[in-house]
Design a protein around this motif. Sequence first.
Motif, PDB file in Angstrom:
ATOM      1  N   LYS A  21     100.829  10.243  29.079  1.00 12.17           N
ATOM      2  CA  LYS A  21     100.727  11.668  29.419  1.00 12.17           C
ATOM      3  C   LYS A  21      99.646  11.914  30.465  1.00 12.17           C
ATOM      4  O   LYS A  21      99.834  12.706  31.392  1.00 12.17           O
ATOM      5  CB  LYS A  21     100.439  12.494  28.170  1.00 12.17           C
ATOM      6  N   VAL A  22      98.517  11.216  30.335  1.00  7.76           N
ATOM      7  CA  VAL A  22      97.424  11.386  31.293  1.00  7.76           C
ATOM      8  C   VAL A  22      97.854  10.889  32.674  1.00  7.76           C
ATOM      9  O   VAL A  22      97.630  11.562  33.693  1.00  7.76           O
ATOM     10  CB  VAL A  22      96.152  10.647  30.809  1.00  7.76           C
ATOM     11  N   TYR A  23      98.479   9.705  32.724  1.00 10.76           N
ATOM     12  CA  TYR A  23      98.914   9.166  34.014  1.00 10.76           C
ATOM     13  C   TYR A  23      99.963  10.062  34.669  1.00 10.76           C
ATOM     14  O   TYR A  23      99.934  10.282  35.887  1.00 10.76           O
ATOM     15  CB  TYR A  23      99.467   7.752  33.861  1.00 10.76           C
ATOM     16  N   ILE A  24     100.873  10.601  33.880  1.00 13.15           N
ATOM     17  CA  ILE A  24     101.897  11.500  34.435  1.00 13.15           C
ATOM     18  C   ILE A  24     101.248  12.785  34.934  1.00 13.15           C
ATOM     19  O   ILE A  24     101.574  13.274  36.023  1.00 13.15           O
ATOM     20  CB  ILE A  24     103.003  11.781  33.402  1.00 13.15           C
ATOM     21  N   PHE A  25     100.312  13.335  34.186  1.00 11.96           N
ATOM     22  CA  PHE A  25      99.613  14.546  34.618  1.00 11.96           C
ATOM     23  C   PHE A  25      98.880  14.303  35.933  1.00 11.96           C
ATOM     24  O   PHE A  25      98.986  15.098  36.875  1.00 11.96           O
ATOM     25  CB  PHE A  25      98.630  14.999  33.538  1.00 11.96           C
ATOM     26  N   ARG A  26      98.144  13.203  36.006  1.00  5.05           N
ATOM     27  CA  ARG A  26      97.391  12.897  37.226  1.00  5.05           C
ATOM     28  C   ARG A  26      98.323  12.644  38.406  1.00  5.05           C
ATOM     29  O   ARG A  26      98.037  13.062  39.535  1.00  5.05           O
ATOM     30  CB  ARG A  26      96.480  11.692  37.001  1.00  5.05           C
ATOM     31  N   ALA A  27      99.428  11.963  38.162  1.00  6.41           N
ATOM     32  CA  ALA A  27     100.387  11.706  39.234  1.00  6.41           C
ATOM     33  C   ALA A  27     100.980  13.011  39.751  1.00  6.41           C
ATOM     34  O   ALA A  27     101.098  13.216  40.963  1.00  6.41           O
ATOM     35  CB  ALA A  27     101.495  10.777  38.737  1.00  6.41           C
ATOM     36  N   ARG A  28     101.324  13.902  38.848  1.00  5.32           N
ATOM     37  CA  ARG A  28     101.898  15.188  39.263  1.00  5.32           C
ATOM     38  C   ARG A  28     100.879  16.028  40.020  1.00  5.32           C
ATOM     39  O   ARG A  28     101.236  16.710  40.982  1.00  5.32           O
ATOM     40  CB  ARG A  28     102.425  15.947  38.050  1.00  5.32           C
ATOM     41  N   GLN A  29      99.626  15.970  39.612  1.00  8.87           N
ATOM     42  CA  GLN A  29      98.572  16.691  40.335  1.00  8.87           C
ATOM     43  C   GLN A  29      98.429  16.131  41.743  1.00  8.87           C
ATOM     44  O   GLN A  29      98.315  16.888  42.713  1.00  8.87           O
ATOM     45  CB  GLN A  29      97.237  16.585  39.587  1.00  8.87           C
ATOM     46  N   THR A  30      98.416  14.819  41.863  1.00 14.26           N
ATOM     47  CA  THR A  30      98.297  14.186  43.178  1.00 14.26           C
ATOM     48  C   THR A  30      99.492  14.550  44.050  1.00 14.26           C
ATOM     49  O   THR A  30      99.330  14.883  45.231  1.00 14.26           O
ATOM     50  CB  THR A  30      98.182  12.661  43.032  1.00 14.26           C
ATOM     51  N   LEU A  31     100.687  14.483  43.488  1.00 16.89           N
ATOM     52  CA  LEU A  31     101.891  14.842  44.244  1.00 16.89           C
ATOM     53  C   LEU A  31     101.852  16.303  44.671  1.00 16.89           C
ATOM     54  O   LEU A  31     102.184  16.643  45.810  1.00 16.89           O
ATOM     55  CB  LEU A  31     103.145  14.577  43.406  1.00 16.89           C
TER      56      LEU A  31
END
Length: 161
Positions: free
Chosen positions: A140-150
Amino acid sequence: MNVSDYNSCVDQYSDGLYRFMLKNTKDKDLAKDLVQDTFEKLWRKLNDVDAQKAKSYLFTSAYHAFIDHTRKQKFKGEYTEVVEENHGYTTNSNNLKEVINMALEKLPEIQRSVIMLRDYEGYDYNEIGEITGLSESQVKVYIFRARQTLKNYLVKLDTVL
């Protein structure tokens, strides 16, 4: 699992597995090789893998094959040719797919993998955790961070122009 289940797995999951590997490797031939190696591993463990869990097994094996390949490539040096770039203003007409692919390339390897498993392949957090070997909260953390970066990348005006 029997031979007909294996053939069914090839028919159902080969395209999705290839897309997943192509997005990660950005090399058509390497993606095909890794998918073929993954199906070979499944064939060798035909009696050990449950037909109901074959999809998870395939994506897990493919992910680990990609990680192994990436680690091997880090030790190899690559010769890259220096290319002069024109830094003047040009009117590039990037289509949406190119922009998204450029944004995905900016992500770290693990974030790109989990976001693709979630958003492209439709896995839930628990399944992604099983495939990548991460806990559900880490996924969940990695997906959240990836979506923020995107989001930050795609919102910039320079990206659209």
